[in-house]
Design a protein around this motif. Sequence first.
Motif, PDB file in Angstrom:
ATOM      1  N   UNK A  81      14.197  -5.171   2.212  1.00 46.47           N
ATOM      2  CA  UNK A  81      13.383  -6.270   2.729  1.00 46.47           C
ATOM      3  C   UNK A  81      11.948  -5.755   2.853  1.00 46.47           C
ATOM      4  N   UNK A  82      10.999  -6.679   2.810  1.00 48.32           N
ATOM      5  CA  UNK A  82       9.594  -6.282   2.915  1.00 48.32           C
ATOM      6  C   UNK A  82       8.877  -7.134   3.949  1.00 48.32           C
ATOM      7  N   UNK A  83       7.837  -6.565   4.481  1.00 46.25           N
ATOM      8  CA  UNK A  83       6.942  -7.315   5.359  1.00 46.25           C
ATOM      9  C   UNK A  83       5.526  -7.034   4.885  1.00 46.25           C
ATOM     10  N   UNK A  84       4.820  -8.010   4.394  1.00 47.59           N
ATOM     11  CA  UNK A  84       5.157  -9.427   4.288  1.00 47.59           C
ATOM     12  C   UNK A  84       6.238  -9.663   3.224  1.00 47.59           C
ATOM     13  N   UNK A  85       6.960 -10.742   3.418  1.00 46.57           N
ATOM     14  CA  UNK A  85       8.015 -11.083   2.467  1.00 46.57           C
ATOM     15  C   UNK A  85       7.393 -11.594   1.169  1.00 46.57           C
ATOM     16  N   UNK A  86       8.022 -11.228   0.057  1.00 50.76           N
ATOM     17  CA  UNK A  86       7.533 -11.695  -1.257  1.00 50.76           C
ATOM     18  C   UNK A  86       7.842 -13.183  -1.387  1.00 50.76           C
ATOM     19  N   UNK A  87       6.993 -13.920  -2.058  1.00 46.88           N
ATOM     20  CA  UNK A  87       5.780 -13.547  -2.794  1.00 46.88           C
ATOM     21  C   UNK A  87       4.548 -13.489  -1.879  1.00 46.88           C
ATOM     22  N   UNK A  88       3.676 -12.534  -2.185  1.00 47.08           N
ATOM     23  CA  UNK A  88       2.397 -12.444  -1.488  1.00 47.08           C
ATOM     24  C   UNK A  88       1.348 -11.978  -2.489  1.00 47.08           C
ATOM     25  N   UNK A  89       0.105 -12.326  -2.200  1.00 48.40           N
ATOM     26  CA  UNK A  89      -0.987 -12.085  -3.149  1.00 48.40           C
ATOM     27  C   UNK A  89      -1.968 -11.067  -2.574  1.00 48.40           C
ATOM     28  N   UNK A  90      -2.533 -10.245  -3.471  1.00 52.51           N
ATOM     29  CA  UNK A  90      -3.571  -9.289  -3.101  1.00 52.51           C
ATOM     30  C   UNK A  90      -4.763  -9.521  -4.019  1.00 52.51           C
ATOM     31  N   UNK A  91      -5.947  -9.645  -3.428  1.00 55.99           N
ATOM     32  CA  UNK A  91      -7.159  -9.909  -4.207  1.00 55.99           C
ATOM     33  C   UNK A  91      -7.655  -8.661  -4.904  1.00 55.99           C
ATOM     34  N   UNK A  92      -8.503  -8.878  -5.888  1.00 51.24           N
ATOM     35  CA  UNK A  92      -9.101  -7.777  -6.633  1.00 51.24           C
ATOM     36  C   UNK A  92      -9.973  -6.928  -5.708  1.00 51.24           C
ATOM     37  N   UNK A  93      -9.998  -5.627  -5.982  1.00 50.45           N
ATOM     38  CA  UNK A  93     -10.797  -4.657  -5.219  1.00 50.45           C
ATOM     39  C   UNK A  93     -10.398  -4.639  -3.745  1.00 50.45           C
ATOM     40  N   UNK A  94      -9.110  -4.816  -3.472  1.00 55.65           N
ATOM     41  CA  UNK A  94      -8.634  -4.734  -2.095  1.00 55.65           C
ATOM     42  C   UNK A  94      -7.240  -4.109  -2.094  1.00 55.65           C
ATOM     43  N   UNK A  95      -6.752  -3.810  -0.903  1.00 55.79           N
ATOM     44  CA  UNK A  95      -5.440  -3.178  -0.756  1.00 55.79           C
ATOM     45  C   UNK A  95      -4.662  -3.887   0.340  1.00 55.79           C
ATOM     46  N   UNK A  96      -3.336  -3.762   0.259  1.00 56.42           N
ATOM     47  CA  UNK A  96      -2.465  -4.385   1.261  1.00 56.42           C
ATOM     48  C   UNK A  96      -1.361  -3.391   1.616  1.00 56.42           C
ATOM     49  N   UNK A  97      -1.137  -3.232   2.935  1.00 58.83           N
ATOM     50  CA  UNK A  97      -0.031  -2.382   3.391  1.00 58.83           C
ATOM     51  C   UNK A  97       1.242  -3.222   3.404  1.00 58.83           C
ATOM     52  N   UNK A  98       2.287  -2.644   2.877  1.00 61.60           N
ATOM     53  CA  UNK A  98       3.584  -3.318   2.830  1.00 61.60           C
ATOM     54  C   UNK A  98       4.591  -2.421   3.529  1.00 61.60           C
TER      55      UNK A  98
END
Length: 198
Positions: A122-139
């Motif tokens: 399982x993931x948090x945030x749950x898929x589907x999720x979007x990440x913009x260009x030139x940025x990062x997201x912790x999962x």
Amino acid sequence: MSGVGPVEPGEDTHVRDVPQPRPRSPLALRYDRHRRTVLASAAALVVLSGGGYLYTSRPQPRPAPPPPYPSQAVDLVYVAPVTGSPSTRAAGYSFTVLLSVRSGPPVTVTRLTQPYDGLSVTTSPAAPFQTNSHSARKIVVTLRVTECEKAPRNPGLPFLDVTLRNVRAIEAHSFILGSRYAQDLSRALEVACSNDSR
């Protein structure tokens, strides 16, 4: 000789016959009357046709290159295990990964799985999720042991299967998270299955 009268031709001279002008057609008469307008219109047509030719034969700009495939624009890096209360640890092995989009359009993670039958994800945030260009997201990824017999005892190069989508394509890509992730996962599976066997 003095006198008044018509001038007579001299010796060896002849009266030349002057040709009479031919009658002009109505079109020629009309042209004579509107010559300036006709010439101005013809010049405008020449300029317009020349300009049209130059416009259509101008060098075309190169089309913009297509955006990169999502797997070429994304990095997925193992960060660390998530530490928490014993009840949290009993629920499974949780760890953080960092998803970075280096370039191109935004990338959507539509699915995140792992290859072992004895584990669920399982993931948090749950898929589907979007990440913009030139940025990062912790999962935060949580692995739960469903069957110890099918769980790997010592995974050498464990990986995560991630389905990525952007405006160019949808791709399934496997990310190897490195030796630190392999060691942390081995310890977590050993603890989970040793508790299960008691």
